[in-house]
Design a protein around this motif. Structure first.
Motif, PDB file in Angstrom:
ATOM      1  N   THR A 283       0.833  -1.202   0.000  1.00  0.00           N
ATOM      2  CA  THR A 283       0.000   0.000   0.000  1.00  0.00           C
ATOM      3  C   THR A 283       0.869   1.255   0.000  1.00  0.00           C
ATOM      4  OG1 THR A 283      -0.106  -0.057   2.406  1.00  0.00           O
ATOM      5  CG2 THR A 283      -1.869  -1.169   1.239  1.00  0.00           C
ATOM      6  N   GLU A 284       2.179   1.060  -0.163  1.00  0.00           N
ATOM      7  CA  GLU A 284       3.110   2.187  -0.170  1.00  0.00           C
ATOM      8  C   GLU A 284       2.968   2.997  -1.456  1.00  0.00           C
ATOM      9  OE1 GLU A 284       5.485   2.521   2.536  1.00  0.00           O
ATOM     10  OE2 GLU A 284       4.092   1.028   3.319  1.00  0.00           O
TER      11      GLU A 284
ATOM     12  N   LEU B 224       1.202 -13.665  -8.662  1.00  0.00           N
ATOM     13  CA  LEU B 224       2.398 -12.842  -8.485  1.00  0.00           C
ATOM     14  C   LEU B 224       2.881 -12.801  -7.042  1.00  0.00           C
ATOM     15  CD1 LEU B 224       1.170  -9.865 -10.683  1.00  0.00           C
ATOM     16  CD2 LEU B 224       3.095 -11.349 -11.262  1.00  0.00           C
ATOM     17  N   GLY B 225       2.071 -13.296  -6.162  1.00  0.00           N
ATOM     18  CA  GLY B 225       2.420 -13.242  -4.754  1.00  0.00           C
ATOM     19  C   GLY B 225       2.177 -11.872  -4.139  1.00  0.00           C
ATOM     20  N   PHE B 226       1.301 -11.097  -4.780  1.00  0.00           N
ATOM     21  CA  PHE B 226       0.958  -9.778  -4.254  1.00  0.00           C
ATOM     22  C   PHE B 226      -0.121  -9.920  -3.180  1.00  0.00           C
ATOM     23  CE2 PHE B 226       2.154  -7.067  -8.234  1.00  0.00           C
ATOM     24  CZ  PHE B 226       3.459  -7.487  -8.103  1.00  0.00           C
ATOM     25  N   ALA B 227      -0.033  -9.060  -2.201  1.00  0.00           N
ATOM     26  CA  ALA B 227      -0.937  -9.215  -1.058  1.00  0.00           C
ATOM     27  C   ALA B 227      -2.149  -8.281  -1.109  1.00  0.00           C
ATOM     28  CB  ALA B 227      -0.175  -8.983   0.237  1.00  0.00           C
ATOM     29  N   TYR B 228      -2.162  -7.376  -2.092  1.00  0.00           N
ATOM     30  CA  TYR B 228      -3.255  -6.386  -2.101  1.00  0.00           C
ATOM     31  C   TYR B 228      -3.923  -6.247  -3.456  1.00  0.00           C
ATOM     32  CZ  TYR B 228      -1.103  -4.947   2.259  1.00  0.00           C
ATOM     33  OH  TYR B 228      -0.578  -4.937   3.514  1.00  0.00           O
ATOM     34  N   LEU B 229      -5.139  -5.846  -3.377  1.00  0.00           N
ATOM     35  CA  LEU B 229      -5.851  -5.406  -4.570  1.00  0.00           C
ATOM     36  C   LEU B 229      -6.107  -3.918  -4.398  1.00  0.00           C
ATOM     37  CD1 LEU B 229      -8.623  -8.095  -5.127  1.00  0.00           C
ATOM     38  CD2 LEU B 229      -6.337  -8.010  -6.128  1.00  0.00           C
ATOM     39  N   LEU B 230      -6.112  -3.266  -5.500  1.00  0.00           N
ATOM     40  CA  LEU B 230      -6.401  -1.843  -5.459  1.00  0.00           C
ATOM     41  C   LEU B 230      -7.603  -1.605  -6.355  1.00  0.00           C
ATOM     42  CD1 LEU B 230      -5.538   0.941  -4.486  1.00  0.00           C
ATOM     43  CD2 LEU B 230      -3.854   0.977  -6.312  1.00  0.00           C
ATOM     44  N   ARG B 231      -8.625  -1.026  -5.779  1.00  0.00           N
ATOM     45  CA  ARG B 231      -9.805  -0.731  -6.578  1.00  0.00           C
ATOM     46  C   ARG B 231      -9.817   0.750  -6.908  1.00  0.00           C
ATOM     47  NH1 ARG B 231     -15.528  -2.014  -4.134  1.00  0.00           N
ATOM     48  NH2 ARG B 231     -15.678   0.196  -3.681  1.00  0.00           N
ATOM     49  N   TYR B 232      -9.778   1.018  -8.166  1.00  0.00           N
ATOM     50  CA  TYR B 232      -9.845   2.406  -8.619  1.00  0.00           C
ATOM     51  C   TYR B 232     -11.276   2.730  -8.992  1.00  0.00           C
ATOM     52  CZ  TYR B 232      -4.814   3.258  -9.148  1.00  0.00           C
ATOM     53  OH  TYR B 232      -3.479   3.468  -8.943  1.00  0.00           O
TER      54      TYR B 232
ATOM     55  N   PHE C   3      -7.683   0.164  -1.110  1.00  0.00           N
ATOM     56  CA  PHE C   3      -6.837  -1.025  -0.971  1.00  0.00           C
ATOM     57  C   PHE C   3      -7.613  -2.132  -0.290  1.00  0.00           C
ATOM     58  CE2 PHE C   3      -3.427   2.143  -1.316  1.00  0.00           C
ATOM     59  CZ  PHE C   3      -2.629   1.522  -2.254  1.00  0.00           C
ATOM     60  N   ILE C   4      -7.433  -3.301  -0.823  1.00  0.00           N
ATOM     61  CA  ILE C   4      -8.077  -4.459  -0.200  1.00  0.00           C
ATOM     62  C   ILE C   4      -7.012  -5.510   0.044  1.00  0.00           C
ATOM     63  CG2 ILE C   4      -9.701  -6.365  -0.578  1.00  0.00           C
ATOM     64  CD1 ILE C   4     -11.207  -4.160  -2.383  1.00  0.00           C
ATOM     65  N   GLU C   5      -6.856  -5.827   1.283  1.00  0.00           N
ATOM     66  CA  GLU C   5      -5.846  -6.837   1.616  1.00  0.00           C
ATOM     67  C   GLU C   5      -6.428  -8.218   1.368  1.00  0.00           C
ATOM     68  OE1 GLU C   5      -4.161  -6.465   5.485  1.00  0.00           O
ATOM     69  OE2 GLU C   5      -2.682  -8.030   5.101  1.00  0.00           O
ATOM     70  N   LEU C   6      -5.657  -9.019   0.675  1.00  0.00           N
ATOM     71  CA  LEU C   6      -6.113 -10.374   0.399  1.00  0.00           C
ATOM     72  C   LEU C   6      -5.906 -11.240   1.632  1.00  0.00           C
ATOM     73  CD1 LEU C   6      -4.599 -10.955  -3.134  1.00  0.00           C
ATOM     74  CD2 LEU C   6      -6.987 -10.599  -2.588  1.00  0.00           C
TER      75      LEU C   6
END
Ligand SMILES: [Zn+2]
Length: 145
Positions: free
Chosen positions: A23-24, A46-54, A71-74
């Motif tokens: 979220t940085e 990808l091993g990403f921990a967040y989703l970002l909703r625009y 931001f939505i943390e998975l």
């Protein structure tokens, strides 16, 4: 109608999703995706921990009036494994000596030795589970034999 549109009124809203690693401010983003499911699948890959909703709030004249990022943390991909911790406790009813065992046969051996060394001592067996606590198993030596 002479009154202008109330503030905050939007013609339509455009939403899209990105996969991101934090979220940085300086984050890696991947996308966009039209659905959350697609973004989530990619994020996990990808091993990403967040989703970002625009959310683009688009006004009458097709101007982007406002951009919202959410931001939505998975949730962690690893499903917690239910570990049943089970311990066997033997305790001598006569002298109070006790021991903890992992396997029934170990409890049996302990009881055999104890009752051999101390005549007329009687060893009781308890099973301990996290859910139920200590529970005595009656007539255990008969069933084990
Ligand atoms: Zn004893």
């Amino acid at each position: 109608m002479s009154s202008s549109q109330p503030e905050g009124y939007m013609a339509y809203k455009e939403t899209f999703w990105m996969a991101c690693d934090s979220t940085e401010q300086l984050r890696a983003e991947y996308g966009p995706f039209h659905t959350r499911a697609e973004a989530e699948m990619e994020a996990r890959k990808l091993g990403f921990a967040y989703l970002l909703r625009y959310e683009h709030l688009i006004g009458d004249d097709d101007d982007i009036q406002e951009v919202r990022c959410i931001f939505i943390e998975l949730s962690t991909t690893v499903t917690p494994t239910v570990r049943i911790v089970r311990k066997l406790h033997t305790r001598c009813a006569s002298c109070g000596e006790s021991a903890v065992h992992d396997e029934p046969w170990q409890a049996e051996v302990w009881a055999d030795i104890h009752e051999f060394e101390h005549t007329r001592h009687r060893v009781r067996l308890f099973e301990q589970t996290r859910a139920e606590g200590l529970k005595e198993i009656g007539d255990w030596r008969d069933t084990c034999a």
